[in-house]
Motif scaffolding. Structure first.
Motif, PDB file in Angstrom:
ATOM      1  N   GLN A 166      34.857 -30.449  59.013  1.00  0.00           N
ATOM      2  CA  GLN A 166      33.342 -30.530  58.887  1.00  0.00           C
ATOM      3  C   GLN A 166      32.631 -31.253  59.748  1.00  0.00           C
TER       4      GLN A 166
ATOM      5  N   GLY B  79      22.102 -29.565  62.752  1.00  0.00           N
ATOM      6  CA  GLY B  79      21.489 -28.757  61.801  1.00  0.00           C
ATOM      7  C   GLY B  79      19.717 -28.998  61.943  1.00  0.00           C
TER       8      GLY B  79
ATOM      9  N   GLN C 121      18.937 -34.643  60.966  1.00  0.00           N
ATOM     10  CA  GLN C 121      20.327 -34.778  61.210  1.00  0.00           C
ATOM     11  C   GLN C 121      21.024 -36.001  61.718  1.00  0.00           C
TER      12      GLN C 121
ATOM     13  N   THR D 153      29.294 -27.853  62.044  1.00  0.00           N
ATOM     14  CA  THR D 153      28.701 -26.603  61.497  1.00  0.00           C
ATOM     15  C   THR D 153      27.400 -27.201  61.202  1.00  0.00           C
ATOM     16  N   ALA D 154      26.368 -26.393  61.870  1.00  0.00           N
ATOM     17  CA  ALA D 154      24.915 -26.718  61.512  1.00  0.00           C
ATOM     18  C   ALA D 154      24.397 -26.784  59.987  1.00  0.00           C
ATOM     19  N   ASP D 155      25.163 -26.066  58.928  1.00  0.00           N
ATOM     20  CA  ASP D 155      24.599 -26.465  57.596  1.00  0.00           C
ATOM     21  C   ASP D 155      25.670 -27.536  57.065  1.00  0.00           C
ATOM     22  N   ASN D 156      25.300 -28.718  57.285  1.00  0.00           N
ATOM     23  CA  ASN D 156      26.046 -30.001  56.971  1.00  0.00           C
ATOM     24  C   ASN D 156      25.432 -30.882  56.095  1.00  0.00           C
ATOM     25  N   ARG D 157      26.099 -31.691  55.544  1.00  0.00           N
ATOM     26  CA  ARG D 157      25.610 -32.509  54.392  1.00  0.00           C
ATOM     27  C   ARG D 157      24.760 -33.802  55.047  1.00  0.00           C
TER      28      ARG D 157
ATOM     29  N   ARG E  51      15.119 -30.736  52.834  1.00  0.00           N
ATOM     30  CA  ARG E  51      15.719 -29.503  52.562  1.00  0.00           C
ATOM     31  C   ARG E  51      14.595 -29.009  51.316  1.00  0.00           C
TER      32      ARG E  51
END
Length: 313
Positions: free
Chosen positions: A30, A64, A68, A163-167, A172
């Motif tokens: 991740q 992301g 970020q 990954t661009a969609d990360n926590r 959001r």
């Protein structure tokens, strides 16, 4: 973003100090470690310095956007590169802690201001707070001091998203959002700038930004329907965040379903969140808030305390 009592942003993730599974997330792919080096630096004003990192190993870095977060490992004075243990297993964080404090890499968290793929570059803005600014130094912390003397070729390591969609992205807004409220001090200015650039052209709302000096004001492209108000502490006696909080409290804000993002000094952030929930009746689930620093606390202390702000009203 360091000076005595001021720290950079506690990482939203991966932050193994506050979130033990984060170390395992590195192994799972991740997040990854990325070796990089300084390409160039650029002063943005009395307070902010932009450091651009580059290197072939940034090919897998996947920001992301928005706010970020990335963990940055920096060398100690006299070191050619940050000292890190073996990074291939889940025990890397404990191994890093076991290194002598005066030798192990400095770990601080920052927002990715921008990423480019041709060439491979990542911009990170540092709030220097007098470090190398020409003002009497109050004893800048290790990250600000490093940034103030950074030169092309200086080596660093980034722990960032694969990954661009990360926590590590907190901003959001839900699909039913009618308008956006943004509130940030200088430490959250890089994140706010990235958010404004990410927002769709049809977005509307209000943004309030507090900075130390008039020269810190930046030309930030933003949607036509989102008004940006700049506030400065220059020449006054206000504490950091005080003018910002007052401006938001006094503002005539739009009607409709809001989404709020507040970041900066912790006391200011908590106070504004309480104001929005208690006095304006906003749904607390629609307020994203981050204490990037707190007077009298190091980033290590904030990391250990991370998560407690979520219980505040």
């Amino acid at each position: 973003m360091i000076r005595p009592g001021i720290t950079s942003r506690p990482a939203a993730g991966p932050d193994p100090a506050a979130d033990p599974p984060a170390a395992a997330a590195v192994v799972a792919g991740q997040f990854r470690f990325f070796d990089a080096h300084v390409v160039r630096t650029r002063r943005l004003g009395p307070t902010l310095l932009r450091v651009t990192f580059g290197g072939d190993r940034l090919a897998g870095f996947a920001s992301g956007g928005r706010d970020q977060s990335v963990s940055l490992f920096l060398p100690r004075p006299g070191q050619q590169a940050p000292v890190l243990p073996d990074r291939t297993g889940a025990g890397w964080y404990q191994a890093w802690l076991a290194e002598p404090e005066h030798e192990r890499a400095v770990l601080r968290s920052y927002t990715v201001r921008a990423q480019r793929y041709q060439p491979l570059e990542v911009d990170v803005d540092f709030a220097l707070h007098d470090a190398g600014s020409g003002h009497p130094s109050n004893g800048a912390g290790p990250a600000a001091a490093w940034a103030a003397r950074a030169e092309p070729g200086d080596r660093v390591v980034l722990l960032g998203p694969a990954t661009a969609d990360n926590r590590s992205v907190g901003f959001r807004p839900p699909p039913d959002t009618d308008w956006i409220l943004l509130a940030a001090d200088e430490t959250a200015l890089p994140a706010l700038g990235a958010i404004l650039r990410w927002l769709p052209t049809a977005a509307r709302g209000r943004a309030f930004v507090e900075v130390p000096y008039r020269q810190d004001v930046q030309d930030l492209p933003s949607p036509a329907g989102l008004d940006v108000t700049w506030l400065t502490r220059e020449g006054g006696s206000a504490s950091p965040g005080e003018i910002l909080a007052g401006a938001v409290r006094a503002a005539d804000l739009p009607a409709g379903v809001p989404y709020a993002w507040i970041a900066g000094e912790s006391a200011m952030v908590r106070g504004l969140r309480r104001h929005l929930v208690r006095e304006r009746g906003y749904d607390r689930a629609r307020i994203e808030f981050s204490g990037y620093w707190r007077r009298g606390a190091s980033e290590e202390q904030l990391r250990s305390e991370r998560g407690t702000m979520g219980d505040a009203d």
